[in-house]
Design a protein around this motif. Structure first.
Motif, PDB file in Angstrom:
ATOM      1  N   LYS A 176       0.871  -1.179   0.000  1.00  0.00           N
ATOM      2  CA  LYS A 176       0.000   0.000   0.000  1.00  0.00           C
ATOM      3  C   LYS A 176       0.908   1.228   0.000  1.00  0.00           C
ATOM      4  O   LYS A 176       1.661   1.441   0.963  1.00  0.00           O
ATOM      5  CB  LYS A 176      -0.913  -0.002   1.222  1.00  0.00           C
ATOM      6  CG  LYS A 176      -1.885  -1.191   1.262  1.00  0.00           C
ATOM      7  CD  LYS A 176      -2.590  -1.282   2.596  1.00  0.00           C
ATOM      8  CE  LYS A 176      -1.566  -1.666   3.656  1.00  0.00           C
ATOM      9  NZ  LYS A 176      -2.078  -2.345   4.809  1.00  0.00           N
ATOM     10  N   ARG A 178       1.655   5.453  -0.968  1.00  0.00           N
ATOM     11  CA  ARG A 178       1.211   6.818  -1.257  1.00  0.00           C
ATOM     12  C   ARG A 178       2.033   7.375  -2.407  1.00  0.00           C
ATOM     13  O   ARG A 178       3.260   7.359  -2.370  1.00  0.00           O
ATOM     14  CB  ARG A 178       1.390   7.684  -0.005  1.00  0.00           C
ATOM     15  CG  ARG A 178       0.853   9.103  -0.169  1.00  0.00           C
ATOM     16  CD  ARG A 178       1.905  10.100  -0.567  1.00  0.00           C
ATOM     17  NE  ARG A 178       1.371  11.468  -0.542  1.00  0.00           N
ATOM     18  CZ  ARG A 178       2.019  12.549  -0.925  1.00  0.00           C
ATOM     19  NH1 ARG A 178       3.258  12.443  -1.363  1.00  0.00           N
ATOM     20  NH2 ARG A 178       1.445  13.729  -0.874  1.00  0.00           N
ATOM     21  N   ASP A 185      -0.021   7.482  -8.811  1.00  0.00           N
ATOM     22  CA  ASP A 185      -0.867   6.361  -8.393  1.00  0.00           C
ATOM     23  C   ASP A 185      -1.033   5.347  -9.529  1.00  0.00           C
ATOM     24  O   ASP A 185      -1.020   4.128  -9.298  1.00  0.00           O
ATOM     25  CB  ASP A 185      -2.245   6.862  -7.961  1.00  0.00           C
ATOM     26  CG  ASP A 185      -2.201   7.670  -6.676  1.00  0.00           C
ATOM     27  OD1 ASP A 185      -1.150   7.638  -5.999  1.00  0.00           O
ATOM     28  OD2 ASP A 185      -3.216   8.324  -6.353  1.00  0.00           O
ATOM     29  N   ASN A 189       0.056   1.418  -9.260  1.00  0.00           N
ATOM     30  CA  ASN A 189      -0.857   0.310  -9.545  1.00  0.00           C
ATOM     31  C   ASN A 189      -0.317  -0.564 -10.678  1.00  0.00           C
ATOM     32  O   ASN A 189      -0.435  -1.795 -10.642  1.00  0.00           O
ATOM     33  CB  ASN A 189      -2.243   0.836  -9.900  1.00  0.00           C
ATOM     34  CG  ASN A 189      -2.941   1.482  -8.711  1.00  0.00           C
ATOM     35  OD1 ASN A 189      -2.673   1.134  -7.565  1.00  0.00           O
ATOM     36  ND2 ASN A 189      -3.837   2.427  -8.969  1.00  0.00           N
ATOM     37  N   GLY A 193       1.463  -2.439  -6.999  1.00  0.00           N
ATOM     38  CA  GLY A 193       1.136  -1.925  -5.681  1.00  0.00           C
ATOM     39  C   GLY A 193      -0.302  -1.456  -5.612  1.00  0.00           C
ATOM     40  O   GLY A 193      -1.044  -1.532  -6.593  1.00  0.00           O
ATOM     41  N   SER A 194      -0.693  -0.962  -4.441  1.00  0.00           N
ATOM     42  CA  SER A 194      -2.038  -0.434  -4.240  1.00  0.00           C
ATOM     43  C   SER A 194      -1.902   1.021  -3.801  1.00  0.00           C
ATOM     44  O   SER A 194      -1.461   1.306  -2.691  1.00  0.00           O
ATOM     45  CB  SER A 194      -2.791  -1.236  -3.180  1.00  0.00           C
ATOM     46  OG  SER A 194      -4.067  -0.684  -2.931  1.00  0.00           O
ATOM     47  N   THR A 196      -2.597   4.725  -2.518  1.00  0.00           N
ATOM     48  CA  THR A 196      -3.445   5.385  -1.525  1.00  0.00           C
ATOM     49  C   THR A 196      -3.210   6.883  -1.611  1.00  0.00           C
ATOM     50  O   THR A 196      -2.071   7.342  -1.635  1.00  0.00           O
ATOM     51  CB  THR A 196      -3.106   4.899  -0.100  1.00  0.00           C
ATOM     52  OG1 THR A 196      -3.321   3.489  -0.034  1.00  0.00           O
ATOM     53  CG2 THR A 196      -3.977   5.581   0.930  1.00  0.00           C
ATOM     54  N   VAL A 211      -1.460   1.688   7.716  1.00  0.00           N
ATOM     55  CA  VAL A 211      -2.347   2.029   6.601  1.00  0.00           C
ATOM     56  C   VAL A 211      -1.529   2.126   5.313  1.00  0.00           C
ATOM     57  O   VAL A 211      -2.008   1.791   4.232  1.00  0.00           O
ATOM     58  CB  VAL A 211      -3.077   3.365   6.877  1.00  0.00           C
ATOM     59  CG1 VAL A 211      -3.834   3.843   5.645  1.00  0.00           C
ATOM     60  CG2 VAL A 211      -4.028   3.203   8.059  1.00  0.00           C
ATOM     61  N   LEU A 212      -0.276   2.549   5.452  1.00  0.00           N
ATOM     62  CA  LEU A 212       0.658   2.596   4.338  1.00  0.00           C
ATOM     63  C   LEU A 212       1.863   1.707   4.619  1.00  0.00           C
ATOM     64  O   LEU A 212       2.332   1.630   5.758  1.00  0.00           O
ATOM     65  CB  LEU A 212       1.181   4.021   4.118  1.00  0.00           C
ATOM     66  CG  LEU A 212       0.285   5.058   3.457  1.00  0.00           C
ATOM     67  CD1 LEU A 212       1.021   6.390   3.391  1.00  0.00           C
ATOM     68  CD2 LEU A 212      -0.136   4.618   2.065  1.00  0.00           C
ATOM     69  N   ASP A 213       2.359   1.071   3.566  1.00  0.00           N
ATOM     70  CA  ASP A 213       3.622   0.330   3.670  1.00  0.00           C
ATOM     71  C   ASP A 213       4.797   1.184   3.207  1.00  0.00           C
ATOM     72  O   ASP A 213       5.937   0.969   3.642  1.00  0.00           O
ATOM     73  CB  ASP A 213       3.560  -0.935   2.800  1.00  0.00           C
ATOM     74  CG  ASP A 213       2.496  -1.907   3.265  1.00  0.00           C
ATOM     75  OD1 ASP A 213       2.504  -2.254   4.463  1.00  0.00           O
ATOM     76  OD2 ASP A 213       1.651  -2.299   2.428  1.00  0.00           O
TER      77      ASP A 213
END
Length: 341
Positions: A176, A178, A185, A189, A193-194, A196, A211-213
């Motif tokens: 995850k 930012r 973003d 993706n 990754g995902s 945020t 919440v973030l990695d």
């Protein structure tokens, strides 16, 4: 009462009234603008250079206008939340800001170009946008939306991670992350990754709670927001980096139009004069980033040409294609930006 004492009394009353009104009259001759930004207040030479830039700008403008224009600086989103500032500038409810321009991409999609992966390769190239067709077009678009660029500020950035270093796209799979804007973003993706979305001022909390990695942001923000306290690794911007963000000093057209021609001239001259200071501060933080993280025990790595090329390949298949497809004249804007060497 005789005429002479009466006249003396009237003169005294008029004089008293004049003295009482003098501060008000003086205040009426002074225009006050409010400048809000999200970055931490600077407390010394090692403080966040973006806050220092705002304070230098305010001090020099006041001095050069003889006090007729004053700018009040509100750091740390103390006046207005970060995500509200772009819209507030457009509406004229905020006078000025030092703002990552790509934050306004939801309202003006064209500005996400200013955080397009690997579009800008150096500070010098970024500053050359100012006088190139892409800079003139960016000026035109923004002014039509109610905002004017005062000072051109670019910042390189890196990647802070709660675990292993992120050097190549494969390192981002399943994480995850930012990115900072839609363009980043999309690349995240595309790398598996995902993405945020949240402002840099909220990264610390998100990383500390899981919440973030990982997070992509400027070198200065990686330092100022103390992300070294929640990161075990950082990829710096000392070598190659695909992350260059435009974070200019902006003024709302509403505030701009309230200024006299003389005040407008001073604002633009002071703004331009501080661009070397911004470059120096950003470059210094690119180097200092490694020192700060190493001192805290984090693993510090630099991106090489081979790793950079892998990110560029993904960006062109994701961010660049989407921008060209979704944004009005998107491909033309990309072409103008790439023409700046």
């Amino acid at each position: 009462m005789t005429k002479q004492p009466f006249r003396a009394l009237v003169s005294a009353l008029i004089g008293a009234a004049f003295v009482a009104l003098a501060p008000t009259a003086q205040a009426a001759d002074t225009t006050v603008l409010k400048l809000s930004h999200q970055f931490p207040a600077s407390t010394g030479a090692d403080g966040d250079f973006r806050d220092q830039l705002a304070r230098k700008f305010a001090a020099e403008v006041e001095q050069k206008t003889g006090g007729s224009l004053k700018i009040e600086v509100y750091p740390g989103s103390s006046l207005m939340k970060t995500k509200s500032q772009f819209s507030a500038l457009r509406k004229g409810t905020l006078d000025m800001s030092v703002l990552p321009l790509a934050y306004g991409g939801g309202e003006v999609p064209e500005v996400t170009l200013t955080l397009m992966p690997a579009l800008v390769h150096s500070y010098e190239q970024g500053l050359r946008w100012k006088t190139a067709p892409i800079g003139k077009e960016l000026d035109r678009i923004l002014e039509s939306k109610g905002i004017k660029i005062v000072t051109w500020v670019w910042q390189a950035g890196g990647i802070a991670s709660r675990d292993k270093p992120i050097l190549v796209p494969d390192d981002m799979k399943g994480l995850k992350v930012r990115g900072g804007a839609r363009t980043m973003d999309q690349m995240i993706n595309g790398a598996g990754g995902s993405a945020t979305s949240l402002p840099s001022s909220e990264i610390y909390s998100a990383m500390s709670t899981g919440v973030l990695d990982a997070a992509l942001t400027s070198s200065t923000s990686l330092i100022s927001y103390r992300l070294n306290e929640v990161a075990k690794a950082v990829t710096t911007a000392r070598g190659k980096t695909f992350w260059f963000m435009f974070e200019p000093v902006l003024i709302s057209m509403d505030a701009w139009n309230r200024l006299t021609p003389e005040q407008q001239k001073v604002v633009m001259e002071v703004g331009a004069s501080l661009e070397p200071f911004a470059v120096e501060g950003a470059k210094r933080d690119d180097q200092r980033l490694a020192e700060v993280y190493a001192a805290g025990g984090a693993k510090v790595v630099d991106m090489d040409d081979a790793a950079f090329a892998k990110w560029v390949a993904i960006a062109k298949e994701t961010s660049y294609k989407e921008f060209a497809k979704d944004v009005n004249n998107g491909q033309a804007l990309i072409d103008m930006a790439q023409a700046v060497k």
